[in-house]
Design a protein around this motif. Structure first.
Motif, PDB file in Angstrom:
ATOM      1  N   ASN A 190       0.836  -1.202   0.000  1.00 14.65           N
ATOM      2  CA  ASN A 190       0.000   0.000   0.000  1.00 14.65           C
ATOM      3  C   ASN A 190       0.873   1.254   0.000  1.00 14.65           C
ATOM      4  OD1 ASN A 190      -2.250   1.700   0.206  1.00 14.65           O
ATOM      5  ND2 ASN A 190      -2.265   1.587   2.451  1.00 14.65           N
ATOM      6  N   PRO A 191       1.413   1.649  -1.180  1.00 10.75           N
ATOM      7  CA  PRO A 191       2.288   2.833  -1.231  1.00 10.75           C
ATOM      8  C   PRO A 191       1.561   4.081  -0.736  1.00 10.75           C
ATOM      9  CG  PRO A 191       2.372   1.592  -3.294  1.00 10.75           C
ATOM     10  CD  PRO A 191       1.250   1.018  -2.498  1.00 10.75           C
ATOM     11  N   LYS A 192       2.267   4.875   0.057  1.00  7.51           N
ATOM     12  CA  LYS A 192       1.632   6.056   0.649  1.00  7.51           C
ATOM     13  C   LYS A 192       1.989   7.349  -0.078  1.00  7.51           C
ATOM     14  CE  LYS A 192       1.161   4.054   5.255  1.00  7.51           C
ATOM     15  NZ  LYS A 192       1.242   2.692   4.696  1.00  7.51           N
ATOM     16  N   GLU A 193       3.175   7.406  -0.706  1.00  5.66           N
ATOM     17  CA  GLU A 193       3.563   8.636  -1.405  1.00  5.66           C
ATOM     18  C   GLU A 193       2.732   8.818  -2.664  1.00  5.66           C
ATOM     19  OE1 GLU A 193       5.679   6.286  -0.504  1.00  5.66           O
ATOM     20  OE2 GLU A 193       7.303   7.143   0.703  1.00  5.66           O
ATOM     21  N   ARG A 194       2.296  10.033  -2.916  1.00  4.57           N
ATOM     22  CA  ARG A 194       1.436  10.320  -4.062  1.00  4.57           C
ATOM     23  C   ARG A 194       2.140  10.089  -5.395  1.00  4.57           C
ATOM     24  NH1 ARG A 194      -3.198  12.811  -3.588  1.00  4.57           N
ATOM     25  NH2 ARG A 194      -2.952  13.806  -5.621  1.00  4.57           N
ATOM     26  N   HIS A 195       3.481  10.193  -5.398  1.00  5.84           N
ATOM     27  CA  HIS A 195       4.193  10.055  -6.669  1.00  5.84           C
ATOM     28  C   HIS A 195       4.430   8.588  -7.058  1.00  5.84           C
ATOM     29  CE1 HIS A 195       7.487  10.089  -3.646  1.00  5.84           C
ATOM     30  NE2 HIS A 195       8.037   9.198  -4.453  1.00  5.84           N
ATOM     31  N   VAL A 196       4.118   7.654  -6.163  1.00  8.24           N
ATOM     32  CA  VAL A 196       4.322   6.236  -6.486  1.00  8.24           C
ATOM     33  C   VAL A 196       3.106   5.746  -7.270  1.00  8.24           C
ATOM     34  CG1 VAL A 196       4.812   3.935  -5.605  1.00  8.24           C
ATOM     35  CG2 VAL A 196       5.744   5.937  -4.437  1.00  8.24           C
ATOM     36  N   LYS A 197       3.123   6.015  -8.554  1.00 10.80           N
ATOM     37  CA  LYS A 197       2.013   5.653  -9.453  1.00 10.80           C
ATOM     38  C   LYS A 197       2.549   5.623 -10.872  1.00 10.80           C
ATOM     39  CE  LYS A 197       0.693  10.541  -9.787  1.00 10.80           C
ATOM     40  NZ  LYS A 197      -0.327  11.558  -9.491  1.00 10.80           N
ATOM     41  N   ILE A 198       1.759   5.072 -11.770  1.00 12.22           N
ATOM     42  CA  ILE A 198       2.077   5.123 -13.198  1.00 12.22           C
ATOM     43  C   ILE A 198       0.994   5.936 -13.893  1.00 12.22           C
ATOM     44  CG2 ILE A 198       2.501   3.831 -15.313  1.00 12.22           C
ATOM     45  CD1 ILE A 198       3.367   1.468 -13.682  1.00 12.22           C
ATOM     46  N   GLN A 199       1.411   6.981 -14.574  1.00  7.60           N
ATOM     47  CA  GLN A 199       0.487   7.809 -15.342  1.00  7.60           C
ATOM     48  C   GLN A 199       0.526   7.369 -16.805  1.00  7.60           C
ATOM     49  OE1 GLN A 199       2.460  11.536 -14.170  1.00  7.60           O
ATOM     50  NE2 GLN A 199       0.563  12.143 -13.131  1.00  7.60           N
ATOM     51  N   PRO A 274      10.355  12.835  -6.558  1.00  6.85           N
ATOM     52  CA  PRO A 274       8.912  13.048  -6.416  1.00  6.85           C
ATOM     53  C   PRO A 274       8.138  13.002  -7.731  1.00  6.85           C
ATOM     54  CG  PRO A 274      10.051  15.144  -6.275  1.00  6.85           C
ATOM     55  CD  PRO A 274      11.121  14.098  -6.364  1.00  6.85           C
ATOM     56  N   SER A 275       8.725  12.448  -8.790  1.00  3.53           N
ATOM     57  CA  SER A 275       8.019  12.302 -10.066  1.00  3.53           C
ATOM     58  C   SER A 275       7.443  10.885 -10.174  1.00  3.53           C
ATOM     59  CB  SER A 275       8.973  12.567 -11.235  1.00  3.53           C
ATOM     60  OG  SER A 275       9.553  13.850 -11.131  1.00  3.53           O
ATOM     61  N   SER A 276       6.644  10.670 -11.203  1.00  2.00           N
ATOM     62  CA  SER A 276       5.996   9.370 -11.409  1.00  2.00           C
ATOM     63  C   SER A 276       6.473   8.737 -12.711  1.00  2.00           C
ATOM     64  CB  SER A 276       4.470   9.534 -11.456  1.00  2.00           C
ATOM     65  OG  SER A 276       3.989  10.142 -10.269  1.00  2.00           O
ATOM     66  N   VAL A 277       6.338   7.425 -12.795  1.00  2.00           N
ATOM     67  CA  VAL A 277       6.550   6.734 -14.067  1.00  2.00           C
ATOM     68  C   VAL A 277       5.431   7.141 -15.017  1.00  2.00           C
ATOM     69  CG1 VAL A 277       6.613   4.472 -15.207  1.00  2.00           C
ATOM     70  CG2 VAL A 277       7.725   4.784 -12.979  1.00  2.00           C
ATOM     71  N   GLN A 278       5.772   7.389 -16.270  1.00  2.00           N
ATOM     72  CA  GLN A 278       4.770   7.778 -17.268  1.00  2.00           C
ATOM     73  C   GLN A 278       4.893   6.928 -18.523  1.00  2.00           C
ATOM     74  OE1 GLN A 278       5.413  12.010 -17.950  1.00  2.00           O
ATOM     75  NE2 GLN A 278       3.954  12.557 -16.359  1.00  2.00           N
ATOM     76  N   THR A 279       3.763   6.518 -19.063  1.00  2.00           N
ATOM     77  CA  THR A 279       3.736   5.888 -20.388  1.00  2.00           C
ATOM     78  C   THR A 279       2.870   6.757 -21.293  1.00  2.00           C
ATOM     79  OG1 THR A 279       1.779   4.492 -20.012  1.00  2.00           O
ATOM     80  CG2 THR A 279       3.903   3.611 -19.300  1.00  2.00           C
ATOM     81  N   SER A 280       3.408   7.105 -22.447  1.00  5.07           N
ATOM     82  CA  SER A 280       2.725   8.007 -23.377  1.00  5.07           C
ATOM     83  C   SER A 280       2.642   7.353 -24.744  1.00  5.07           C
ATOM     84  CB  SER A 280       3.481   9.341 -23.483  1.00  5.07           C
ATOM     85  OG  SER A 280       3.693   9.903 -22.200  1.00  5.07           O
ATOM     86  N   ILE A 281       1.446   7.318 -25.312  1.00  5.03           N
ATOM     87  CA  ILE A 281       1.220   6.695 -26.616  1.00  5.03           C
ATOM     88  C   ILE A 281       0.903   7.788 -27.634  1.00  5.03           C
ATOM     89  CG2 ILE A 281      -0.104   4.976 -27.896  1.00  5.03           C
ATOM     90  CD1 ILE A 281      -0.861   3.743 -25.190  1.00  5.03           C
ATOM     91  N   PHE A 282       1.670   7.807 -28.718  1.00  6.41           N
ATOM     92  CA  PHE A 282       1.462   8.764 -29.811  1.00  6.41           C
ATOM     93  C   PHE A 282       1.177   7.991 -31.095  1.00  6.41           C
ATOM     94  CE2 PHE A 282       4.390  10.508 -26.704  1.00  6.41           C
ATOM     95  CZ  PHE A 282       3.897  11.788 -26.453  1.00  6.41           C
ATOM     96  N   ASP A 283       0.855   8.719 -32.160  1.00  8.03           N
ATOM     97  CA  ASP A 283       0.576   8.068 -33.441  1.00  8.03           C
ATOM     98  C   ASP A 283       1.775   7.272 -33.959  1.00  8.03           C
ATOM     99  OD1 ASP A 283      -1.916   9.131 -33.378  1.00  8.03           O
ATOM    100  OD2 ASP A 283      -1.648  10.537 -35.051  1.00  8.03           O
ATOM    101  N   ASP A 284       2.987   7.743 -33.634  1.00  6.79           N
ATOM    102  CA  ASP A 284       4.190   7.127 -34.219  1.00  6.79           C
ATOM    103  C   ASP A 284       5.084   6.408 -33.220  1.00  6.79           C
ATOM    104  OD1 ASP A 284       4.863   9.482 -32.917  1.00  6.79           O
ATOM    105  OD2 ASP A 284       6.499   9.971 -34.306  1.00  6.79           O
ATOM    106  N   ARG A 285       4.731   6.440 -31.907  1.00  5.75           N
ATOM    107  CA  ARG A 285       5.652   5.875 -30.930  1.00  5.75           C
ATOM    108  C   ARG A 285       4.984   5.687 -29.572  1.00  5.75           C
ATOM    109  NH1 ARG A 285       5.943  11.276 -30.963  1.00  5.75           N
ATOM    110  NH2 ARG A 285       6.493  12.416 -29.048  1.00  5.75           N
ATOM    111  N   VAL A 286       5.669   4.928 -28.716  1.00  8.41           N
ATOM    112  CA  VAL A 286       5.308   4.794 -27.302  1.00  8.41           C
ATOM    113  C   VAL A 286       6.530   5.191 -26.485  1.00  8.41           C
ATOM    114  CG1 VAL A 286       4.704   3.187 -25.457  1.00  8.41           C
ATOM    115  CG2 VAL A 286       3.633   2.948 -27.701  1.00  8.41           C
ATOM    116  N   GLU A 287       6.335   6.065 -25.494  1.00  8.67           N
ATOM    117  CA  GLU A 287       7.418   6.502 -24.619  1.00  8.67           C
ATOM    118  C   GLU A 287       7.148   6.042 -23.195  1.00  8.67           C
ATOM    119  OE1 GLU A 287       8.570  10.683 -26.959  1.00  8.67           O
ATOM    120  OE2 GLU A 287       7.669  10.736 -24.951  1.00  8.67           O
ATOM    121  N   ILE A 288       8.191   5.553 -22.525  1.00  6.69           N
ATOM    122  CA  ILE A 288       8.095   5.155 -21.124  1.00  6.69           C
ATOM    123  C   ILE A 288       9.169   5.904 -20.363  1.00  6.69           C
ATOM    124  CG2 ILE A 288       8.199   3.239 -19.485  1.00  6.69           C
ATOM    125  CD1 ILE A 288       7.346   1.424 -21.896  1.00  6.69           C
TER     126      ILE A 288
END
Length: 471
Positions: A190-199, A274-288
């Motif tokens: 049960n992570p308590k820090e708000r930044h421990v998430k994947i956006q 204090p940042s989060s992991v992010q995955t971003s999907i675009f028309d030409d690529r996926v960024e992690i």
């Protein structure tokens, strides 16, 4: 000059060359005695920096002029800083090819590294040992391990967890004879820090402007991984291939490799950041994107070649038991290999700021950005001049002359990735990073040059490699 020396020691090492001006022209050190100058520089580093920074200073003659090359090795007793300014203000690190003061959380990470401590193995102060929560975690971890097994024999070999085993992993620890949870326990339950998430986000077009869909996944980090992976699959096109008499659905992107990259982002991230992991999907690529710089002196070229250094050892033990990870350092080499087999553009892995980004291109993706690395060579005309950052030169000492027969396509693909990461890499360094013989490396290089894939620009000693494909 000293700022760069400290920054190299705090990150992945590097070189400072004295005798090259701001335009890259070899001017030499003039009438100065190279041996006396070497001694003076060694004494200056020793007197001004703490803890002791290990360097190797050599004199070289290029174009009839004498240069001094100061190689700085990644240090283990971090953080390194200038005695006169103090640790908080002069613990410099390399970010995007420049030397910058370490921020608050980077400095904390350097202190943990220097003390050989893992953040996730430390006591979660304020949390008490809850036997029911511990047994629930053990049960959940075993169920995850069984579900990730591929054969019945594997499932039968998944052993029951015990409290002692969790202590061995670093998920629990003893303080004054009593069990307490570590931060890994909290992250797995049960992570308590708000930044421990994947956006996760799906964007319209090729820019990070207009959202089509977005989600945030919280809860136990192993569950975040699966949720983020499913988000990407939902927004990934599928096709079909005919395999004999059967039709088989396939994704347009290497699904297994994408999952491994998400796992790596969660496993190797800095939980102090204090940042989060992010995955971003675009028309030409996926960024992690993953917060935190490469750990313990690891370079981009090292990571691409399959080397791995673990920031979060307790989480790594848990992931390995649950079969979320299969081995150390296999994710990136497999990604590059699978993308080639699928005729996809070469992926990209890079440090940006104080984070890491992996980019997987779709079939229509324009892979016009080469894999780059931190600029780890600094040229100065003398000790007091303003530094001029050029390109990376990292040297490792663990050379392997592997005699195994490597697949030629895989070897050349990894070789190209290393050349993109470090355009001034030497053949000896390629031998070390690829695990091939010098003869094999020379043969592959000649084949790539004959095919016009790479070319040599400049003189043999001072020139650089240029990759002509995927530009």
């Amino acid at each position: 000059f000293l700022k760069d020396i400290v920054a190299f020691a705090n990150t992945s090492g590097g070189k400072v060359v004295i005798g090259i001006d701001d335009e890259g022209v070899v001017v030499g050190i003039g009438e100065q005695n190279p041996f006396k100058l070497s001694d003076a520089i060694s004494n200056m580093i020793s007197d001004s920096c703490t803890p002791q920074i290990y360097t190797e200073i050599t004199a070289e003659t290029i174009e009839g002029k004498t240069l001094l090359e100061i190689e700085v090795f990644p240090g283990r007793n971090r953080p390194y800083y200038l005695k006169s300014l103090g640790k908080e203000t002069s613990s410099y690190v390399r970010i995007n090819g420049t030397s910058r003061p370490a921020g608050e959380f980077i400095l904390k990470e350097l202190e943990l590294e220097g003390s050989s401590l893992s953040y996730d193995s430390m006591w979660e102060i304020g949390e008490a040992f809850d036997v029911d929560a511990v047994h629930a975690l053990m049960k959940s971890m075993r169920q995850t391990a069984i579900s990730n097994c591929k054969t019945e024999e594997e499932r039968e070999n998944v052993h029951e967890l015990t409290i002692e085993k969790l202590e061995d992993f670093g998920i629990l620890k003893k303080i004054e004879g009593k069990y307490v949870p570590t931060r890994a326990f909290t992250l797995l339950t049960n992570p308590k820090e708000r930044h421990v998430k994947i956006q996760c986000a799906l964007f319209k077009g090729k820019d990070r402007v207009d959202f089509i869909d977005k989600k945030e996944f919280r809860g136990p980090i192993q569950e975040q991984i699966e949720a983020a992976y499913q988000f990407i699959l939902r927004h990934t096109n599928m096709g079909a291939v005919i395999d004999g008499l059967y039709r088989r659905d396939v994704y347009e992107l290497p699904a297994r490799s994408i999952r491994e990259i998400i796992v790596n982002a969660v496993l190797h991230r800095s939980y102090l950041d204090p940042s989060s992991v992010q995955t971003s999907i675009f028309d030409d690529r996926v960024e992690i994107d993953s917060p935190g710089m490469l750990y313990a002196g690891l370079t981009v070229a090292d990571a691409i070649s399959g080397k791995s250094k673990c920031r979060n050892t307790a989480i790594a033990e848990a992931f390995q038991y649950m079969k979320i990870i299969e081995g150390w350092g296999t994710g990136l080499p497999r990604l590059f290999k699978v993308c080639k087999e699928m005729n996809l553009p070469t992926p990209k892995f890079e440090e940006f700021g104080d984070g890491i980004k992996a980019t997987i291109y779709r079939a229509n993706g324009a892979n016009d950005a080469n894999v780059t690395n931190d600029a780890n060579v600094t040229n100065v005309t003398n000790v007091t001049n303003v530094t001029n950052v050029t390109n990376v030169t990292n040297v490792t000492n663990d050379a392997n002359d592997a005699n195994d027969a490597n697949d030629a396509n895989d070897a050349t693909e990894r070789l190209i990735a290393l050349l993109r990461a470090d355009e001034r890499i030497t053949q000896r360094q390629l031998v070390e990073k690829l695990g091939l013989s010098l003869r094999s490396v020379k043969r592959y290089m000649k084949e790539l040059q004959d095919r016009g894939v790479v070319r040599r620009v400049g003189a043999s000693r001072t020139g650089r490699w240029e990759v002509m494909v995927g530009r």
